[in-house]
Design a protein around this motif. Structure first.
Motif, PDB file in Angstrom:
ATOM      1  N   LYS A 187       8.963  19.572  56.552  1.00  0.00           N
ATOM      2  CA  LYS A 187       9.269  20.863  57.169  1.00  0.00           C
ATOM      3  C   LYS A 187      10.592  21.413  56.656  1.00  0.00           C
ATOM      4  O   LYS A 187      11.531  20.657  56.397  1.00  0.00           O
ATOM      5  N   ALA A 188      10.634  22.735  56.554  1.00  0.00           N
ATOM      6  CA  ALA A 188      11.878  23.432  56.248  1.00  0.00           C
ATOM      7  C   ALA A 188      11.954  24.636  57.191  1.00  0.00           C
ATOM      8  O   ALA A 188      10.920  25.088  57.702  1.00  0.00           O
ATOM      9  N   PHE A 189      13.154  25.119  57.412  1.00  0.00           N
ATOM     10  CA  PHE A 189      13.368  26.172  58.412  1.00  0.00           C
ATOM     11  C   PHE A 189      14.258  27.260  57.832  1.00  0.00           C
ATOM     12  O   PHE A 189      15.295  26.958  57.242  1.00  0.00           O
ATOM     13  N   ARG A 190      13.845  28.504  57.986  1.00  0.00           N
ATOM     14  CA  ARG A 190      14.692  29.620  57.557  1.00  0.00           C
ATOM     15  C   ARG A 190      14.588  30.716  58.595  1.00  0.00           C
ATOM     16  O   ARG A 190      13.476  31.123  58.965  1.00  0.00           O
ATOM     17  N   ASN A 191      15.735  31.202  59.029  1.00  0.00           N
ATOM     18  CA  ASN A 191      15.732  32.256  60.033  1.00  0.00           C
ATOM     19  C   ASN A 191      15.500  33.596  59.333  1.00  0.00           C
ATOM     20  O   ASN A 191      16.403  34.435  59.251  1.00  0.00           O
ATOM     21  N   GLU A 192      14.285  33.762  58.807  1.00  0.00           N
ATOM     22  CA  GLU A 192      13.945  34.950  58.017  1.00  0.00           C
ATOM     23  C   GLU A 192      14.186  36.224  58.831  1.00  0.00           C
ATOM     24  O   GLU A 192      13.859  36.274  60.020  1.00  0.00           O
ATOM     25  N   ILE A 193      14.731  37.245  58.194  1.00  0.00           N
ATOM     26  CA  ILE A 193      14.992  38.509  58.906  1.00  0.00           C
ATOM     27  C   ILE A 193      13.674  39.192  59.255  1.00  0.00           C
ATOM     28  O   ILE A 193      13.506  39.721  60.342  1.00  0.00           O
ATOM     29  N   THR A 194      12.742  39.151  58.313  1.00  0.00           N
ATOM     30  CA  THR A 194      11.449  39.799  58.573  1.00  0.00           C
ATOM     31  C   THR A 194      10.295  38.847  58.242  1.00  0.00           C
ATOM     32  O   THR A 194       9.700  38.928  57.172  1.00  0.00           O
ATOM     33  N   PRO A 195       9.989  37.920  59.178  1.00  0.00           N
ATOM     34  CA  PRO A 195       8.810  37.075  58.939  1.00  0.00           C
ATOM     35  C   PRO A 195       7.566  37.959  58.992  1.00  0.00           C
ATOM     36  O   PRO A 195       7.614  39.043  59.578  1.00  0.00           O
ATOM     37  N   GLY A 196       6.496  37.529  58.376  1.00  0.00           N
ATOM     38  CA  GLY A 196       5.296  38.363  58.457  1.00  0.00           C
ATOM     39  C   GLY A 196       4.238  37.984  57.460  1.00  0.00           C
ATOM     40  O   GLY A 196       4.350  36.973  56.759  1.00  0.00           O
ATOM     41  N   ASN A 197       3.205  38.842  57.393  1.00  0.00           N
ATOM     42  CA  ASN A 197       2.021  38.553  56.588  1.00  0.00           C
ATOM     43  C   ASN A 197       1.418  37.213  56.987  1.00  0.00           C
ATOM     44  O   ASN A 197       1.207  36.328  56.162  1.00  0.00           O
ATOM     45  N   PHE A 198       1.189  37.072  58.305  1.00  0.00           N
ATOM     46  CA  PHE A 198       0.541  35.878  58.866  1.00  0.00           C
ATOM     47  C   PHE A 198       1.390  34.658  58.525  1.00  0.00           C
ATOM     48  O   PHE A 198       2.578  34.653  58.808  1.00  0.00           O
ATOM     49  N   ILE A 199       0.835  33.626  57.877  1.00  0.00           N
ATOM     50  CA  ILE A 199       1.622  32.428  57.610  1.00  0.00           C
ATOM     51  C   ILE A 199       2.327  32.487  56.258  1.00  0.00           C
ATOM     52  O   ILE A 199       2.823  31.475  55.775  1.00  0.00           O
ATOM     53  N   PHE A 200       2.394  33.683  55.642  1.00  0.00           N
ATOM     54  CA  PHE A 200       3.044  33.767  54.328  1.00  0.00           C
ATOM     55  C   PHE A 200       4.558  33.570  54.455  1.00  0.00           C
ATOM     56  O   PHE A 200       5.165  32.810  53.710  1.00  0.00           O
ATOM     57  N   ARG A 201       5.178  34.296  55.384  1.00  0.00           N
ATOM     58  CA  ARG A 201       6.624  34.157  55.566  1.00  0.00           C
ATOM     59  C   ARG A 201       6.896  33.725  57.008  1.00  0.00           C
ATOM     60  O   ARG A 201       6.781  34.506  57.935  1.00  0.00           O
TER      61      ARG A 201
END
Ligand code: ATP
Length: 455
Positions: free
Chosen positions: A194-208
């Motif tokens: 597992k890796a973790f990133r507090n992405e600003i705009t997660p999206g596109n289902f499980i892509f981001r």
């Protein structure tokens, strides 16, 4: 008529809804409204995901003689992330809309303007909010690492980071692995985690996502041979996706421009897939040079070098890093295998999954729930369970049950009918061709093995 992945007609929504309905992927903590960028893999999803990871491990560890595995911890000494450069530079530029308060990545918006898909540009080229046209704040750099505390005191000294990549666990263990395995260059380490990133705009289902899984290799080579090994890995990794059945026309390799390179990279290629939102990265294959080993030597005080018997010198190896995302591969596999066709006037949806990836390999289907069919059907199920992931289904008509299995990509169905009681034989029905053959129960395992080679 079949519908191809990448066609505008196959929308992300189709897969999101199939994934939920059939138990591949659910929104995390959905009963509480979910949490942006977090997903749960359901009963079929966990099988598909495990099969992807198994296929990768087989290709890069089991079948090679130059790579060993590792499973490092998610939290590490925070100095690791200072040395790696993540504390200082692992950040994206973030802007907020002063009107609707939505948040965006500034580089994303610039990209959309350049591609002509963002209409809200004021005079003088000033980019405005894509949602409401409002004024945006100045970009601020936002570090993507999640923080937590180790131990009972929550202060600066106890701050730790959830790893944003699995790679650093391999660099930090370079000396341990070298000593334990007495490897010669070139050699590599492989890790899934597992890796973790507090992405600003997660999206596109499980892509981001904000929590995801990576499959990474750190391949250590003699400086000077790095460019050749880089080419080797680009080719090997592309072929791996093709070997899983991903169609060639939906896969491409792109070399990054200099201004797209990460702070540690001399050169990077991306393996990209043609998703509905366009060509997007599945895997990055970077030449990280000796950046990480040198930085960890500097910050830890431990010499991370390799003794080269030929020259009698201690050298700092260069690193080629093929870094793939499990979740993105999962999504690409779903898109690529999804087909719709019309059979005898009815729509048939099927996932043409490679047998090694299919969550269920064989479904056992008694023709009906008639009491005389239950014992032989259960016996067949027991016969197959030690060999493959199987499913037993006796509800609704046989035609419907075939369709249900097609929709989740099960390569073979075995049907037990009234003739079975007389001739001790069953019918194997294949997913893609829908062909049916009758085989004696005694030879069933062999007959299925022929249809599921190396699975
Ligand atoms: P992107 O440009 O899409 O943000 P990246 O270049 O930052 O990705 P890397 O740091 O190269 O990604 O990570 C290696 C791989 O890890 C990616 O190719 C991708 O498959 C996966 N990955 C990275 N970030 C995410 C994420 N937020 N969600 C899911 N997978 C991810």
């Amino acid at each position: 008529m079949s519908e191809k992945a990448g066609d505008a007609r196959l929308e992300m929504e189709t897969l999101v809804s199939l994934s939920k309905r059939r138990g591949f992927v659910f929104q995390s903590s959905e009963i509480y409204g979910g949490l942006g960028g977090f997903w749960d893999y359901g009963p079929l999803g966990v099988e598909l995901k495990n099969n992807i990871k198994r296929a990768w491990w087989k290709a890069v560890v089991q079948e090679r003689d130059d790579i060993v595995g590792l499973d490092a911890s998610i939290l590490m000494n925070p100095r690791v992330w200072v040395a790696s450069g993540h504390v200082d530079t692992f950040a994206d530029p973030m802007v907020d809309c002063r009107e609707c308060k939505k948040r965006f990545r500034a580089d994303d918006l610039q990209g959309r303007v350049a591609a002509g898909v963002h209409g809200h540009v004021a005079e003088g080229g000033v980019i405005r909010c894509p949602e409401c046209g409002g004024e945006l704040t100045e970009p601020r750099m936002f570090n993507l690492m999640f923080k937590t505390f180790v131990g009972p005191v929550e202060d600066q000294a106890s701050t730790a980071y959830l790893r944003p990549e699995t790679a650093q666990g391999m660099f930090a263990n370079f000396d341990n692995v070298l000593t334990a395995t007495r490897r010669k260059l070139p050699f590599g380490m492989a890790q899934i985690g597992k890796a973790f990133r507090n992405e600003i705009t997660p999206g596109n289902f499980i892509f981001r996502d904000r929590e995801f899984e990576q499959m990474e290799i750190e391949y250590f080579v003699k400086p000077g041979t790095d460019e050749e090994w880089h080419q080797h890995w680009v080719e090997a990794r592309r072929n791996w996706y093709l070997g899983l059945g991903i169609r060639e026309e939906n896969l491409r390799v792109r070399r990054l421009d200099k201004d797209e390179l990460a702070h540690y990279a001399k050169d990077t290629y991306e393996v990209e897939y043609l998703f509905p939102m366009g060509w997007s990265e599945l895997e990055g294959i970077a030449n990280r040079t000796d950046f990480d080993l040198r930085r960890h030597t500097e910050f830890s005080g431990r010499q991370l070098t390799y003794y080269d018997e030929g020259s009698g010198e201690h050298i700092v190896p260069y690193v080629i890093e093929p870094s793939a995302g499990v979740d993105r591969c999962f999504l690409a596999v779903l898109f690529d295998s999804y087909h719709e066709e019309t059979v005898r006037g009815e729509k048939r949806v099927l996932l043409r999954l490679h047998p090694s990836l299919a969550p269920v390999k064989v479904a056992v289907l008694p023709l009906s729930r008639h009491e005389s069919l239950v014992p032989p059907a259960r016996k067949v199920w027991e016969l197959l369970r030690p060999h493959w992931m199987t499913q037993y289904d006796d509800s609704q008509s046989i035609g419907r049950r075939y369709r249900r299995q097609d929709e989740v990509g099960t390569p073979c169905c075995v049907t037990i009918d009234f003739d079975t009681l007389e001739d001790q034989a069953v019918t194997i029905r294949e997913r893609d061709s829908m062909d049916q053959v009758r085989v004696p129960t005694a030879g069933l395992v062999e007959a299925l093995r022929e249809r599921l080679p190396n699975v």
